[in-house]
Scaffold this active site. Structure first.
Site, PDB file in Angstrom:
ATOM      1  N   LYS A  61      24.270  18.101  43.323  1.00  0.00           N
ATOM      2  CA  LYS A  61      24.698  16.708  43.526  1.00  0.00           C
ATOM      3  C   LYS A  61      26.154  16.677  43.973  1.00  0.00           C
ATOM      4  CE  LYS A  61      21.256  14.685  40.477  1.00  0.00           C
ATOM      5  NZ  LYS A  61      20.820  14.280  39.159  1.00  0.00           N
ATOM      6  N   GLN A 105      23.169  13.058  33.466  1.00  0.00           N
ATOM      7  CA  GLN A 105      21.979  13.867  33.722  1.00  0.00           C
ATOM      8  C   GLN A 105      21.062  13.890  32.496  1.00  0.00           C
ATOM      9  OE1 GLN A 105      21.299  15.159  36.707  1.00  0.00           O
ATOM     10  NE2 GLN A 105      19.463  16.264  36.117  1.00  0.00           N
ATOM     11  N   ASP A 128      21.762   5.523  39.020  1.00  0.00           N
ATOM     12  CA  ASP A 128      20.421   5.988  38.666  1.00  0.00           C
ATOM     13  C   ASP A 128      19.447   4.817  38.566  1.00  0.00           C
ATOM     14  OD1 ASP A 128      19.639   8.600  38.322  1.00  0.00           O
ATOM     15  OD2 ASP A 128      20.608   8.823  36.371  1.00  0.00           O
TER      16      ASP A 128
HETATM   17  N1  GUN Z   1      16.946  14.460  35.400  1.00  0.00           N
HETATM   18  C1  GUN Z   1      15.936  14.694  36.287  1.00  0.00           C
HETATM   19  N2  GUN Z   1      15.946  13.736  37.250  1.00  0.00           N
HETATM   20  C2  GUN Z   1      16.965  12.900  36.969  1.00  0.00           C
HETATM   21  C3  GUN Z   1      17.464  11.732  37.607  1.00  0.00           C
HETATM   22  O1  GUN Z   1      16.969  11.252  38.630  1.00  0.00           O
HETATM   23  N3  GUN Z   1      18.531  11.147  36.992  1.00  0.00           N
HETATM   24  C4  GUN Z   1      19.074  11.647  35.858  1.00  0.00           C
HETATM   25  N4  GUN Z   1      20.117  11.001  35.345  1.00  0.00           N
HETATM   26  N5  GUN Z   1      18.630  12.729  35.251  1.00  0.00           N
HETATM   27  C5  GUN Z   1      17.575  13.355  35.811  1.00  0.00           C
END
Ligand code: GUN
Length: 303
Positions: A61, A105, A128
Protein backbone atom coordinates in the site's frame (compact mmCIF):
# COMPACT_ATOMS: atom_id res chain seq x y z
CA UNK A 1 -14.30 -32.64 -33.98
CA UNK A 2 -13.00 -32.32 -30.45
CA UNK A 3 -12.23 -28.96 -28.91
CA UNK A 4 -9.13 -28.34 -26.87
CA UNK A 5 -10.13 -27.65 -23.24
CA UNK A 6 -8.39 -24.25 -23.21
CA UNK A 7 -10.65 -23.14 -26.09
CA UNK A 8 -13.69 -23.80 -23.91
CA UNK A 9 -12.32 -21.89 -20.95
CA UNK A 10 -13.96 -18.70 -19.73
CA UNK A 11 -12.19 -15.47 -20.46
CA UNK A 12 -9.83 -14.21 -17.80
CA UNK A 13 -10.59 -10.85 -16.22
CA UNK A 14 -7.17 -9.20 -16.02
CA UNK A 15 -7.32 -7.37 -12.69
CA UNK A 16 -3.64 -6.51 -12.89
CA UNK A 17 -4.05 -4.62 -16.17
CA UNK A 18 -7.29 -2.91 -15.07
CA UNK A 19 -5.67 -1.88 -11.76
CA UNK A 20 -2.58 -0.58 -13.58
CA UNK A 21 -4.72 1.60 -15.85
CA UNK A 22 -6.72 2.90 -12.86
CA UNK A 23 -3.55 3.66 -10.85
CA UNK A 24 -2.08 5.55 -13.82
CA UNK A 25 -5.24 7.64 -14.12
CA UNK A 26 -5.19 8.35 -10.35
CA UNK A 27 -1.54 9.47 -10.65
CA UNK A 28 -2.56 11.94 -13.37
CA UNK A 29 -5.52 13.15 -11.31
CA UNK A 30 -3.27 13.61 -8.25
CA UNK A 31 -0.84 15.70 -10.34
CA UNK A 32 -3.73 17.87 -11.60
CA UNK A 33 -5.10 18.22 -8.03
CA UNK A 34 -1.72 19.50 -6.77
CA UNK A 35 -1.32 21.76 -9.82
CA UNK A 36 -4.57 23.45 -8.75
CA UNK A 37 -2.88 24.48 -5.50
CA UNK A 38 -4.13 21.64 -3.30
CA UNK A 39 -1.86 19.74 -0.87
CA UNK A 40 -0.42 16.30 -1.55
CA UNK A 41 -3.08 13.74 -0.57
CA UNK A 42 -1.80 11.81 2.47
CA UNK A 43 -2.68 8.26 3.50
CA UNK A 44 -1.92 6.87 6.97
CA UNK A 45 -1.80 3.09 7.30
CA UNK A 46 -1.70 1.53 10.76
CA UNK A 47 -0.58 -2.05 11.36
CA UNK A 48 -0.84 -3.60 14.81
CA UNK A 49 1.23 -6.75 15.37
CA UNK A 50 3.36 -8.75 12.95
CA UNK A 51 1.05 -10.87 10.84
CA UNK A 52 3.32 -11.62 7.83
CA UNK A 53 0.53 -11.34 5.22
CA UNK A 54 -0.63 -7.99 6.66
CA UNK A 55 2.98 -6.72 6.63
CA UNK A 56 3.21 -7.48 2.90
CA UNK A 57 -0.16 -5.78 2.24
CA UNK A 58 0.69 -2.57 4.10
CA UNK A 59 4.14 -2.30 2.49
CA UNK A 60 2.51 -2.68 -0.94
CA UNK A 61 0.00 0.00 0.00
CA UNK A 62 2.85 2.39 0.90
CA UNK A 63 4.75 1.67 -2.34
CA UNK A 64 1.66 2.22 -4.50
CA UNK A 65 0.74 5.38 -2.59
CA UNK A 66 4.16 6.89 -3.40
CA UNK A 67 3.88 5.75 -7.02
CA UNK A 68 0.60 7.61 -7.39
CA UNK A 69 2.31 10.79 -6.14
CA UNK A 70 0.70 10.80 -2.70
CA UNK A 71 2.25 10.93 0.76
CA UNK A 72 2.33 7.76 2.84
CA UNK A 73 2.43 7.63 6.65
CA UNK A 74 3.13 4.21 8.14
CA UNK A 75 2.50 3.33 11.79
CA UNK A 76 3.70 -0.11 12.89
CA UNK A 77 2.55 -0.87 16.44
CA UNK A 78 3.45 -3.90 18.60
CA UNK A 79 1.06 -6.85 19.07
CA UNK A 80 0.59 -5.80 22.73
CA UNK A 81 -0.90 -2.38 21.81
CA UNK A 82 -4.04 -1.64 23.82
CA UNK A 83 -7.29 -0.43 22.27
CA UNK A 84 -6.90 2.94 24.05
CA UNK A 85 -3.39 3.40 22.64
CA UNK A 86 -4.69 2.70 19.14
CA UNK A 87 -7.64 5.08 19.66
CA UNK A 88 -5.17 7.80 20.77
CA UNK A 89 -3.20 7.37 17.55
CA UNK A 90 -6.39 7.51 15.46
CA UNK A 91 -7.39 10.75 17.21
CA UNK A 92 -4.01 12.25 16.24
CA UNK A 93 -4.38 11.09 12.63
CA UNK A 94 -7.93 12.48 12.50
CA UNK A 95 -6.59 15.87 13.63
CA UNK A 96 -3.58 15.96 11.27
CA UNK A 97 -4.39 18.15 8.23
CA UNK A 98 -1.66 16.49 6.14
CA UNK A 99 -3.53 13.18 6.38
CA UNK A 100 -6.65 12.72 4.23
CA UNK A 101 -7.12 8.99 4.64
CA UNK A 102 -6.68 6.63 7.59
CA UNK A 103 -6.67 2.83 7.31
CA UNK A 104 -6.20 0.38 10.15
CA UNK A 105 -5.18 -2.98 8.71
CA UNK A 106 -7.39 -5.91 9.74
CA UNK A 107 -7.34 -8.36 11.43
CA UNK A 108 -6.41 -6.76 14.77
CA UNK A 109 -5.08 -8.53 17.89
CA UNK A 110 -7.83 -9.99 20.08
CA UNK A 111 -7.69 -7.26 22.77
CA UNK A 112 -8.88 -4.70 20.17
CA UNK A 113 -12.45 -4.47 18.87
CA UNK A 114 -12.30 -3.76 15.11
CA UNK A 115 -15.76 -2.15 15.09
CA UNK A 116 -14.79 0.36 17.81
CA UNK A 117 -11.58 1.17 15.95
CA UNK A 118 -13.11 1.61 12.48
CA UNK A 119 -15.84 3.80 13.95
CA UNK A 120 -13.19 6.04 15.58
CA UNK A 121 -11.81 7.08 12.19
CA UNK A 122 -13.32 10.41 11.08
CA UNK A 123 -15.90 9.51 8.40
CA UNK A 124 -14.32 11.83 5.80
CA UNK A 125 -10.94 10.07 6.35
CA UNK A 126 -12.38 6.53 6.46
CA UNK A 127 -10.86 5.42 3.14
CA UNK A 128 -11.76 1.80 3.92
CA UNK A 129 -15.42 2.83 4.06
CA UNK A 130 -15.98 0.42 6.94
CA UNK A 131 -17.23 2.83 9.62
CA UNK A 132 -20.91 3.17 10.46
CA UNK A 133 -21.33 6.48 8.60
CA UNK A 134 -19.96 5.26 5.27
CA UNK A 135 -21.54 1.80 5.64
CA UNK A 136 -24.89 3.49 6.40
CA UNK A 137 -24.51 5.84 3.45
CA UNK A 138 -23.89 2.89 1.15
CA UNK A 139 -26.97 1.09 2.50
CA UNK A 140 -29.08 4.22 1.96
CA UNK A 141 -27.78 4.76 -1.58
CA UNK A 142 -26.08 8.03 -0.59
CA UNK A 143 -22.64 9.29 -1.68
CA UNK A 144 -19.85 8.16 0.63
CA UNK A 145 -16.64 6.19 0.70
CA UNK A 146 -17.13 2.65 -0.61
CA UNK A 147 -14.97 -0.22 0.76
CA UNK A 148 -12.01 -0.89 -1.53
CA UNK A 149 -12.37 -4.61 -2.25
CA UNK A 150 -16.06 -4.59 -3.22
CA UNK A 151 -15.50 -1.40 -5.23
CA UNK A 152 -12.68 -3.17 -7.10
CA UNK A 153 -14.93 -6.21 -7.69
CA UNK A 154 -17.63 -3.96 -9.13
CA UNK A 155 -15.12 -2.34 -11.49
CA UNK A 156 -14.05 -5.80 -12.67
CA UNK A 157 -17.68 -6.79 -13.23
CA UNK A 158 -18.25 -3.61 -15.20
CA UNK A 159 -15.27 -4.43 -17.41
CA UNK A 160 -17.38 -7.38 -18.60
CA UNK A 161 -20.97 -6.10 -18.25
CA UNK A 162 -21.79 -2.51 -19.14
CA UNK A 163 -25.13 -2.85 -17.38
CA UNK A 164 -25.81 -5.23 -14.49
CA UNK A 165 -29.54 -4.47 -14.31
CA UNK A 166 -31.71 -7.53 -13.66
CA UNK A 167 -28.86 -9.98 -13.26
CA UNK A 168 -28.97 -12.43 -10.38
CA UNK A 169 -25.85 -11.77 -8.32
CA UNK A 170 -24.90 -14.33 -5.70
CA UNK A 171 -22.42 -13.23 -3.06
CA UNK A 172 -20.89 -16.01 -0.96
CA UNK A 173 -19.61 -14.69 2.36
CA UNK A 174 -21.35 -12.06 4.49
CA UNK A 175 -18.43 -10.21 6.09
CA UNK A 176 -18.51 -6.50 6.90
CA UNK A 177 -15.32 -6.11 4.84
CA UNK A 178 -16.55 -7.63 1.56
CA UNK A 179 -19.82 -9.60 1.43
CA UNK A 180 -22.22 -7.07 2.96
CA UNK A 181 -20.94 -3.97 1.10
CA UNK A 182 -20.68 -6.03 -2.11
CA UNK A 183 -24.35 -6.94 -1.81
CA UNK A 184 -25.26 -3.27 -1.28
CA UNK A 185 -23.24 -2.19 -4.32
CA UNK A 186 -24.85 -4.84 -6.52
CA UNK A 187 -28.31 -3.78 -5.31
CA UNK A 188 -27.39 -0.22 -6.29
CA UNK A 189 -26.61 -1.60 -9.78
CA UNK A 190 -30.16 -3.04 -9.98
CA UNK A 191 -29.13 -6.67 -9.54
CA UNK A 192 -31.27 -9.21 -7.74
CA UNK A 193 -28.93 -10.11 -4.90
CA UNK A 194 -28.63 -13.27 -2.82
CA UNK A 195 -26.09 -13.61 -0.02
CA UNK A 196 -24.98 -17.09 0.98
CA UNK A 197 -23.07 -17.79 4.18
CA UNK A 198 -22.00 -20.54 6.52
CA UNK A 199 -25.60 -21.32 7.58
CA UNK A 200 -27.08 -21.32 4.08
CA UNK A 201 -28.72 -24.62 3.16
CA UNK A 202 -27.64 -25.89 -0.26
CA UNK A 203 -25.04 -23.21 -0.89
CA UNK A 204 -23.98 -25.01 -4.08
CA UNK A 205 -27.55 -24.86 -5.40
CA UNK A 206 -27.71 -21.14 -4.59
CA UNK A 207 -24.35 -20.44 -6.23
CA UNK A 208 -25.51 -22.21 -9.41
CA UNK A 209 -28.32 -19.69 -9.86
CA UNK A 210 -25.95 -16.72 -10.10
CA UNK A 211 -25.35 -14.93 -13.40
CA UNK A 212 -22.73 -13.26 -11.28
CA UNK A 213 -20.90 -15.06 -8.50
CA UNK A 214 -18.71 -13.19 -6.03
CA UNK A 215 -16.90 -15.43 -3.56
CA UNK A 216 -15.32 -14.06 -0.38
CA UNK A 217 -15.13 -16.79 2.26
CA UNK A 218 -11.42 -17.29 2.95
CA UNK A 219 -11.87 -21.06 2.34
CA UNK A 220 -9.60 -21.89 -0.53
CA UNK A 221 -11.00 -24.10 -3.27
CA UNK A 222 -14.52 -24.08 -1.73
CA UNK A 223 -16.35 -23.30 -4.96
CA UNK A 224 -16.05 -26.19 -7.41
CA UNK A 225 -16.84 -26.22 -11.12
CA UNK A 226 -20.32 -27.67 -10.53
CA UNK A 227 -21.23 -24.70 -8.27
CA UNK A 228 -21.14 -22.38 -11.27
CA UNK A 229 -23.90 -21.56 -13.73
CA UNK A 230 -22.50 -22.08 -17.24
CA UNK A 231 -21.42 -18.73 -18.65
CA UNK A 232 -21.53 -16.90 -15.29
CA UNK A 233 -19.08 -14.16 -14.39
CA UNK A 234 -17.04 -15.28 -11.37
CA UNK A 235 -15.14 -12.92 -9.08
CA UNK A 236 -12.83 -14.67 -6.62
CA UNK A 237 -11.91 -12.50 -3.63
CA UNK A 238 -10.12 -15.28 -1.73
CA UNK A 239 -6.38 -15.21 -1.29
CA UNK A 240 -4.71 -17.99 0.69
CA UNK A 241 -1.06 -19.03 0.67
CA UNK A 242 -0.73 -22.83 0.41
CA UNK A 243 2.31 -25.14 0.21
CA UNK A 244 3.20 -26.73 -3.14
CA UNK A 245 4.59 -30.24 -3.77
CA UNK A 246 7.98 -28.64 -4.49
CA UNK A 247 8.16 -27.27 -0.94
CA UNK A 248 7.34 -23.71 -1.97
CA UNK A 249 4.10 -21.76 -1.52
CA UNK A 250 1.57 -20.25 -3.90
CA UNK A 251 -1.53 -18.08 -3.67
CA UNK A 252 -4.92 -19.62 -4.37
CA UNK A 253 -8.47 -18.33 -4.30
CA UNK A 254 -11.79 -19.56 -2.88
CA UNK A 255 -12.72 -20.92 -6.31
CA UNK A 256 -11.22 -24.14 -7.72
CA UNK A 257 -9.91 -22.25 -10.72
CA UNK A 258 -8.94 -25.16 -13.01
CA UNK A 259 -12.50 -26.54 -12.84
CA UNK A 260 -14.34 -23.22 -12.74
CA UNK A 261 -12.66 -21.69 -15.76
CA UNK A 262 -14.26 -24.30 -18.04
CA UNK A 263 -17.76 -23.43 -16.83
CA UNK A 264 -17.59 -19.67 -16.24
CA UNK A 265 -17.99 -17.14 -19.04
CA UNK A 266 -15.51 -14.80 -17.34
CA UNK A 267 -13.40 -15.38 -14.26
CA UNK A 268 -10.76 -13.60 -12.19
CA UNK A 269 -7.46 -15.41 -11.55
CA UNK A 270 -5.68 -15.54 -8.19
CA UNK A 271 -3.27 -13.84 -8.04
CA UNK A 272 -3.81 -11.04 -10.55
CA UNK A 273 -7.56 -10.58 -10.18
CA UNK A 274 -9.18 -8.77 -7.25
CA UNK A 275 -5.96 -8.21 -5.23
CA UNK A 276 -4.43 -5.46 -7.38
CA UNK A 277 -7.82 -3.70 -7.60
CA UNK A 278 -8.07 -3.35 -3.82
CA UNK A 279 -4.96 -1.15 -3.61
CA UNK A 280 -5.93 0.84 -6.71
CA UNK A 281 -9.34 1.54 -5.11
CA UNK A 282 -7.65 2.58 -1.87
CA UNK A 283 -5.71 5.21 -3.82
CA UNK A 284 -8.94 6.23 -5.54
CA UNK A 285 -10.67 6.63 -2.16
CA UNK A 286 -7.73 8.62 -0.74
CA UNK A 287 -7.82 11.11 -3.61
CA UNK A 288 -11.61 11.34 -3.22
CA UNK A 289 -11.19 12.01 0.53
CA UNK A 290 -8.61 14.75 -0.18
CA UNK A 291 -10.97 16.33 -2.74
CA UNK A 292 -13.88 16.36 -0.28
CA UNK A 293 -11.71 17.86 2.50
CA UNK A 294 -10.40 20.61 0.20
CA UNK A 295 -13.91 21.40 -1.02
CA UNK A 296 -15.13 21.67 2.60
CA UNK A 297 -12.16 23.90 3.51
CA UNK A 298 -12.90 26.20 0.55
CA UNK A 299 -16.51 26.48 1.73
CA UNK A 300 -15.29 27.17 5.29
CA UNK A 301 -16.97 24.00 6.58
CA UNK A 302 -13.89 22.12 7.85
CA UNK A 303 -11.50 22.99 10.63
N1 GUN B 1 -7.38 -6.72 5.61
C1 GUN B 1 -7.66 -7.40 4.45
N2 GUN B 1 -8.30 -6.57 3.58
C2 GUN B 1 -8.42 -5.37 4.19
C3 GUN B 1 -8.98 -4.13 3.79
O1 GUN B 1 -9.52 -3.96 2.69
N3 GUN B 1 -8.92 -3.14 4.71
C4 GUN B 1 -8.36 -3.32 5.93
N4 GUN B 1 -8.35 -2.27 6.76
N5 GUN B 1 -7.83 -4.45 6.33
C5 GUN B 1 -7.86 -5.48 5.45
Amino acid sequence: MSTHPSEQAGQLIDGKAIARALTEKIGQDVAAFIEQGNPLPGLAVVLVGNDPASEVYVKNKAIQTHRAGMRSFMHMLPESTSQDELLDLIAQLNANPRIHGVLVQLPLPKQIDPVVVTNAIAPHKDVDGLGEVNAGRLALGMDGIVPCTPLGCLMLLKSVHKDLTGKHAVVIGASNLVGKPMAQLLLRENCTVSVGHIHTQDIRGLARTGDILVVATGKHGLVRGDWIKPGATVIDVGITRVPTHEGRTRLVGDVAFDEARHVAGHITPVPGGVGPMTIACLLHNTLQAARVTQALLKNGDAS
